[in-house]
Enzyme design. Sequence first.
Site, PDB file in Angstrom:
ATOM      1  N   HIS A 351       0.794  -1.233   0.000  1.00 24.58           N
ATOM      2  CA  HIS A 351       0.000   0.000   0.000  1.00 24.58           C
ATOM      3  C   HIS A 351       0.820   1.273   0.000  1.00 24.58           C
ATOM      4  CE1 HIS A 351      -3.993  -1.799   0.827  1.00 24.58           C
ATOM      5  NE2 HIS A 351      -3.288  -2.725   1.460  1.00 24.58           N
ATOM      6  N   LYS A 531      -8.299  13.829   4.501  1.00 26.82           N
ATOM      7  CA  LYS A 531      -7.390  12.684   4.517  1.00 26.82           C
ATOM      8  C   LYS A 531      -6.410  12.924   5.654  1.00 26.82           C
ATOM      9  CE  LYS A 531      -6.459  13.880   0.139  1.00 26.82           C
ATOM     10  NZ  LYS A 531      -6.676  12.639  -0.584  1.00 26.82           N
ATOM     11  N   ARG A 532      -5.600  11.913   5.963  1.00 27.56           N
ATOM     12  CA  ARG A 532      -4.584  12.145   6.988  1.00 27.56           C
ATOM     13  C   ARG A 532      -3.717  13.339   6.595  1.00 27.56           C
ATOM     14  NH1 ARG A 532      -4.114   8.275  11.227  1.00 27.56           N
ATOM     15  NH2 ARG A 532      -2.212   9.397  11.752  1.00 27.56           N
ATOM     16  N   LYS A 537       0.835  14.599   1.040  1.00 29.37           N
ATOM     17  CA  LYS A 537      -0.529  14.890   0.579  1.00 29.37           C
ATOM     18  C   LYS A 537      -0.722  16.389   0.337  1.00 29.37           C
ATOM     19  CE  LYS A 537      -2.446  10.914   3.130  1.00 29.37           C
ATOM     20  NZ  LYS A 537      -3.124  10.041   2.148  1.00 29.37           N
ATOM     21  N   THR A 639      -8.559   6.582  -2.013  1.00 24.86           N
ATOM     22  CA  THR A 639      -9.898   6.008  -2.174  1.00 24.86           C
ATOM     23  C   THR A 639     -10.944   7.107  -1.957  1.00 24.86           C
ATOM     24  OG1 THR A 639      -9.617   5.255   0.102  1.00 24.86           O
ATOM     25  CG2 THR A 639      -9.465   3.588  -1.621  1.00 24.86           C
ATOM     26  N   LYS A 643     -14.618   8.307  -3.965  1.00 25.25           N
ATOM     27  CA  LYS A 643     -15.895   8.634  -3.320  1.00 25.25           C
ATOM     28  C   LYS A 643     -16.408   9.983  -3.822  1.00 25.25           C
ATOM     29  CE  LYS A 643     -14.150   6.088   0.615  1.00 25.25           C
ATOM     30  NZ  LYS A 643     -13.374   6.188   1.856  1.00 25.25           N
TER      31      LYS A 643
HETATM   32  C1  NBG Z   1      -2.575   3.755   1.950  1.00 23.87           C
HETATM   33  C2  NBG Z   1      -2.156   4.659   0.803  1.00 23.87           C
HETATM   34  C3  NBG Z   1      -3.366   5.143   0.022  1.00 23.87           C
HETATM   35  C4  NBG Z   1      -4.216   3.958  -0.388  1.00 23.87           C
HETATM   36  C5  NBG Z   1      -4.558   3.115   0.832  1.00 23.87           C
HETATM   37  C6  NBG Z   1      -5.354   1.887   0.477  1.00 23.87           C
HETATM   38  C7  NBG Z   1      -1.138   3.006   3.807  1.00 23.87           C
HETATM   39  C8  NBG Z   1       0.117   2.300   4.206  1.00 23.87           C
HETATM   40  N1  NBG Z   1      -1.362   3.161   2.515  1.00 23.87           N
HETATM   41  O1  NBG Z   1      -2.959   5.842  -1.125  1.00 23.87           O
HETATM   42  O2  NBG Z   1      -1.424   5.759   1.290  1.00 23.87           O
HETATM   43  O3  NBG Z   1      -5.393   4.375  -1.017  1.00 23.87           O
HETATM   44  O4  NBG Z   1      -3.379   2.689   1.472  1.00 23.87           O
HETATM   45  O5  NBG Z   1      -4.708   1.120  -0.474  1.00 23.87           O
HETATM   46  O6  NBG Z   1      -1.897   3.407   4.653  1.00 23.87           O
END
Ligand code: NBG
Length: 801
Positions: A351, A531-532, A537, A639, A643
């Site tokens: 991920h 988002k975080r 980001k 993701t 949405k």
């Molecule tokens: C996160 C990514 C995102 C991705 C999500 C789900 C982790 C390690 N990775 O870009 O930063 O959409 O995983 O795949 O949290």
Amino acid sequence: MTKDARPLSAAELKQSVEHHLIYTLGKDARHASAYDWRMALSYAIRDRIVGPWFHATRRTYEGQRKRVYYLSMEFLIGRMLEDAMINLGLLETCESAAKSLGFGLRQIIEDEPDAALGNGGLGRLAACFLESMSSLGCPAHGYGIRYEHGLFRQRFEGGQQVETPEDWLTQAHPWEFARPESAYEIGFKGEAVDGDWHPSESVIASAYDMPVIGWQGRWANTLRMWSAKPTTLFDLERFNSGDYAAAAEPEALARTLSRVLYPDDTTYQGKELRLKQEFFLTSAALQDILRRFLSEYDDLTKLPQKVAIQMNDTHPAIAGPELIRLLTDKHGLNWDEAQGIARATLGYTNHTLLPEALERWSTWLMGNILPRHMQIIERIDDDHRRATKRPAHVGIVRNNEVQMGELAFIMSHKVNGVSALHSDLVKKTVFHDLNELHPGRIINQTNGVTPRRWLKLANPSLAGLICDTIGDGWIGDLDQLRSLEPHAGDKGFRKDFRAAKRTNKVALSNWVGETLGVQIDPDAMFDVQIKRIHEYKRQHLNIFETIALWHNMRENPDAGWVPRVKIFGGKSAPGYAVAKEIIHLINDVAQVINNDPVTGDMLKVIYPPNYNVSIAERLIPAADLSEQISTAGKEASGTGNMKFTMNGALTIGTLDGANVEIREHVGAENFFLFGLTADEVVKRRRNVRHARDAIEASQNMQNVLQLIVEGRFSPTDPDRYHGLVDRAWNHDHYLVAADFEGYYTAQRDADQLYLDPEAWSKKAVLNVARSGFFSSDRTIRGYMAEIWGAESALDREEGAA
Ligand code: NBG
């Protein structure tokens, strides 16, 4: 629909709620609180899930189906009541039952705590996957940890993030069933001699099951979460001698294990407790999987035919060695057989490519906590070295560390990335050498999100319009949204579409007014980044642009500006100082801008604290513009971006993660693109002056940094952001400066389009109509066919895939 899920009348439901109120909760209706009604309603709804759940389990056993096991340290499931009502088709029934019982359904729904057992995208993806596996009738279990405290709560004090513990489990959790009979001993430390491990510490993993109901109640899978319990309750001898603290030690030790979710997202810390948590989840899951397998079959060599295990990131990567250990040390298989079986059973999803996120443990710590596994890891590594004649710099154990990515890769038959671009970069960068040694092992499965929660539940006004226009088949088959395309050219439809969006914007404005005390104009453009908080980001790029816009508005207030509401949401990891500084800056800027009479309603900055799944469900349906502005090559997929698209927001974004595919699907003309590509980012960084050059060429950027550095947003503490401004000039690793002008220009293009509501809404409709690909149903079908070799257990007429 199964027999058990036959339609339920409002009168029957009312009776069932009353029954639970009295006999499960022991409450008199006259004294029932919102909490009591919610619990009673949840039990009544849960009763309706049990039928399809048993039916699914029976069917899986009878058909000797292959089962999928999804191992994840995080499941960010959010609230469950409304989701269950919707998937069972009981929303209207619940509304009328609530009415006749005299409580407001909305209030009850919002009384439910938001189960925050995850940090961000990775955990929410796991939750969407569970729902899709149930909707598709894929026999599956999720395995996770039943954290007592999920992700911390966020407050702002003087604009700064303050964390407090989250406590979702202080109330009873009506969706779970305790399974004290499903308990496994999990050992740590001690000694391992000749395959004989004698742990010196151990805890019990005790199961709690949550049914996960799929769309239309045709199938339900289980999310099994492990809670740590002591092997011995307490030391009676010590208790009797008066040493109460020491007597309670075993319990304290065990409880610590499943007490808190690590609040880090895409950073790895190397903490002993985290390794223990990972092993706790993995070992409990694998023991449970083997127990279930052996209750049906007796030949463990057939495991890969009946079982597929997916590792969600490297967090459960100890599954490889643990499965080998169980097969050899406990079940007597030989080494080669065990290794082959493990590999054929396991799959690994990567991920992230961020170096700070790649898990590695010192061989000392691994050898100390899991001595037997350290031996197994070394043997796997030796076997791999011999079998592949790999280059010397490749391997699991390197620099006295166990590289969990390499371990997961080598122990899996398939490794997947989460968007086309990301999977490509996985092949070219982190796993370049392993990809050459094992061509074909890395594949792509672009992420998706469940349209049940993210469109039908979150956005009833748009979902209703879509149903009135093309029927409701899209809910279980999102590609059907395509039939909306011709309606993009229909003026009447666009008007209804704008009305649906406006309903959501008014609702959000009211909520913002009530909770934050800031009035916002529902006709302004709602521009949302949720988002975080992370440097990659680039929330700071967004707030810099906000400052530039504010400055330019003040310089020329009558230039016909398009009113904007900038909305932010997200938490920073508690120890991530730079991200916390960005949060502080956003709040400081909001303070100044929101009180500026010159810009007034033309510009507002809103940052509701404690962003979570429920807040996302409010914000996304109300958004006009979706901010997906990460430095190209850094966001694996995203993701949230999907949405927003599904809910009719236009995206302003870089060519990163799944943005690339979103743009391909919705059409380049319906997407505001800016910024360097992943390749260009790498090249630009080689020029040490990249930030300086970009700032010197941008009057906007100079103005922004000047305003910040002179303390315009921190008048009582003018030096507050000197570090931040210094980094912008000298250590701009994420290329904010290089992308700034392109971003500013794309924003002004968005303004221009917004001035023409017909043109804007046409593009927004096309975004919705072309978002079908981003359903997690499509993603799960991909995993089933290309990784798991699993099939749907639903017949075609039952609505199977
Ligand atoms: C996160 C990514 C995102 C991705 C999500 C789900 C982790 C390690 N990775 O870009 O930063 O959409 O995983 O795949 O949290």
